[in-house]
Structures are given as structure tokens and as C-alpha cells.
Design a protein around this motif. Structure first.
Motif, short mmCIF file in Angstrom:
data_model
loop_
_atom_site.label_atom_id
_atom_site.label_comp_id
_atom_site.label_asym_id
_atom_site.label_seq_id
_atom_site.Cartn_x
_atom_site.Cartn_y
_atom_site.Cartn_z
N THR A 96 0.81 -1.22 0.00
CA THR A 96 0.00 0.00 0.00
C THR A 96 0.84 1.27 0.00
OG1 THR A 96 -0.11 0.06 2.41
CG2 THR A 96 -1.88 -1.14 1.26
N GLY A 97 2.06 1.19 0.50
CA GLY A 97 2.90 2.37 0.61
C GLY A 97 2.52 3.24 1.80
N LEU A 98 1.63 2.75 2.65
CA LEU A 98 1.22 3.52 3.83
C LEU A 98 2.21 3.30 4.97
CD1 LEU A 98 -2.58 2.61 3.95
CD2 LEU A 98 -1.58 4.75 3.13
N SER A 99 2.28 4.26 5.88
CA SER A 99 3.03 4.04 7.12
C SER A 99 2.12 3.26 8.06
CB SER A 99 3.43 5.36 7.76
OG SER A 99 2.30 6.01 8.29
N ARG A 100 2.72 2.64 9.04
CA ARG A 100 1.95 1.85 10.01
C ARG A 100 0.91 2.71 10.72
NH1 ARG A 100 3.82 -2.72 13.89
NH2 ARG A 100 2.31 -2.51 15.55
N SER A 101 1.32 3.91 11.16
CA SER A 101 0.38 4.77 11.90
C SER A 101 -0.76 5.24 11.01
CB SER A 101 1.11 5.95 12.54
OG SER A 101 1.77 6.71 11.55
N THR A 102 -0.47 5.57 9.76
CA THR A 102 -1.52 5.99 8.83
C THR A 102 -2.49 4.85 8.58
OG1 THR A 102 -0.08 7.59 7.75
CG2 THR A 102 -1.99 6.84 6.49
N MET A 103 -1.97 3.64 8.40
CA MET A 103 -2.83 2.49 8.13
C MET A 103 -3.77 2.24 9.32
SD MET A 103 -1.88 -1.42 7.27
CE MET A 103 -1.61 -1.79 8.99
N TYR A 104 -3.24 2.28 10.54
CA TYR A 104 -4.09 2.04 11.71
C TYR A 104 -5.10 3.17 11.90
CZ TYR A 104 -1.82 -2.23 13.20
OH TYR A 104 -1.37 -3.52 13.25
N ARG A 105 -4.73 4.41 11.58
CA ARG A 105 -5.68 5.53 11.67
C ARG A 105 -6.80 5.32 10.66
NH1 ARG A 105 -2.39 9.45 10.89
NH2 ARG A 105 -2.88 9.86 8.73
N LYS A 106 -6.46 4.89 9.45
CA LYS A 106 -7.47 4.62 8.42
C LYS A 106 -8.38 3.47 8.86
CE LYS A 106 -5.28 6.38 4.25
NZ LYS A 106 -6.45 7.13 3.84
N MET A 107 -7.83 2.46 9.53
CA MET A 107 -8.67 1.36 10.04
C MET A 107 -9.69 1.91 11.04
SD MET A 107 -5.90 -1.73 10.50
CE MET A 107 -6.89 -2.57 11.72
N GLN A 108 -9.23 2.80 11.91
CA GLN A 108 -10.13 3.41 12.91
C GLN A 108 -11.25 4.20 12.24
OE1 GLN A 108 -9.70 4.06 16.69
NE2 GLN A 108 -8.92 2.00 16.37
N ASN A 109 -10.90 4.89 11.14
CA ASN A 109 -11.88 5.70 10.40
C ASN A 109 -12.80 4.87 9.52
OD1 ASN A 109 -10.50 7.90 11.41
ND2 ASN A 109 -9.39 8.32 9.54
N GLY A 110 -12.45 3.59 9.34
CA GLY A 110 -13.24 2.74 8.45
C GLY A 110 -12.88 2.92 6.99
N THR A 111 -11.69 3.52 6.73
CA THR A 111 -11.28 3.74 5.34
C THR A 111 -10.14 2.81 4.93
OG1 THR A 111 -9.81 5.55 6.02
CG2 THR A 111 -12.05 6.15 5.32
N PHE A 112 -9.93 1.76 5.71
CA PHE A 112 -8.97 0.71 5.36
C PHE A 112 -9.50 -0.59 5.96
CE2 PHE A 112 -5.09 -1.81 5.49
CZ PHE A 112 -4.54 -1.51 4.25
N PRO A 113 -9.25 -1.72 5.29
CA PRO A 113 -9.78 -2.99 5.80
C PRO A 113 -9.32 -3.30 7.22
CG PRO A 113 -8.82 -3.28 3.60
CD PRO A 113 -8.50 -1.89 4.05
N LYS A 114 -10.21 -3.89 8.00
CA LYS A 114 -9.87 -4.31 9.35
C LYS A 114 -9.00 -5.56 9.28
CE LYS A 114 -13.91 -2.52 11.76
NZ LYS A 114 -14.42 -1.69 10.70
N ASN A 115 -8.14 -5.71 10.29
CA ASN A 115 -7.33 -6.92 10.34
C ASN A 115 -8.13 -8.06 10.96
OD1 ASN A 115 -7.32 -5.83 12.90
ND2 ASN A 115 -5.11 -5.84 13.13
N VAL A 116 -7.65 -9.28 10.72
CA VAL A 116 -8.31 -10.46 11.27
C VAL A 116 -7.33 -11.17 12.20
CG1 VAL A 116 -9.91 -10.82 9.36
CG2 VAL A 116 -7.64 -11.82 9.22
N GLN A 117 -7.87 -11.72 13.26
CA GLN A 117 -7.06 -12.43 14.25
C GLN A 117 -6.71 -13.81 13.71
OE1 GLN A 117 -6.71 -10.60 17.21
NE2 GLN A 117 -5.08 -11.98 17.83
N ILE A 118 -5.42 -14.12 13.63
CA ILE A 118 -4.97 -15.42 13.13
C ILE A 118 -4.71 -16.35 14.31
CG2 ILE A 118 -3.15 -16.62 11.86
CD1 ILE A 118 -2.69 -13.94 10.37
N SER A 119 -4.06 -15.83 15.33
CA SER A 119 -3.82 -16.59 16.56
C SER A 119 -3.76 -15.58 17.71
CB SER A 119 -2.52 -17.39 16.45
OG SER A 119 -1.42 -16.52 16.37
#
Length: 69
Positions: free
Chosen positions: A18-41
Motif C-alpha cells: 500500500t505504501g502507507l506508514s503503520r500509523s496511517t494504516m491504523y488511523r485509516k482502520m479506525q476511520n473505516g477507510t482501510f480494511p480491518k485486520n483479522v485475528q490469526i492466533s
């Protein structure tokens, strides 16, 4: 015909794609403008490849609420 299973991408791969920084990606997840992560373990999460691909096709208008399963 069998559908190919959705791969789970790890954080490093998602950031590279994506070319996003980690903080930007998590902020977008909070805003609902990036896919949510899924729990693997217990201590491991990832992102569905199909969701990341959807976001990359149209990042400005992505709405995670439309993609919830």
C-alpha cells in the motif's frame, strides 16, 4: 471449479503493497477507510488479500463497512 482461498497478508507485506506508514494504516482502520485486520492466533493478525486489493483499486472511496463479512 474451486475458488482460490483468500490469502492472509502480514503487516510488513500490507505496508509494502500500500505504501502507507503503520500509523496511517491504523488511523485509516479506525476511520473505516482501510480494511480491518483479522485475528490469526493469540498474538498474530493479518489482512485478507482480497480486502487489501479492493482498497488499492479505489483507496479514496473505500468503506470498510461495505466489506464486512
Amino acid at each position: 471449479m474451486m475458488e482460490t482461498p483468500d490469502r492472509i497478508l502480514r503487516l510488513k507485506t500490507v505496508l509494502q503493497r500500500t505504501g502507507l506508514s503503520r500509523s496511517t494504516m491504523y488511523r485509516k482502520m479506525q476511520n473505516g477507510t482501510f480494511p480491518k485486520n483479522v485475528q490469526i492466533s493469540t498474538r498474530c493478525t493479518g489482512w485478507r488479500e482480497s480486502a487489501v486489493d479492493d482498497w488499492m483499486r479505489n483507496p479514496m472511496f473505500y468503506d470498510a463497512g461495505e466489506h464486512d463479512q
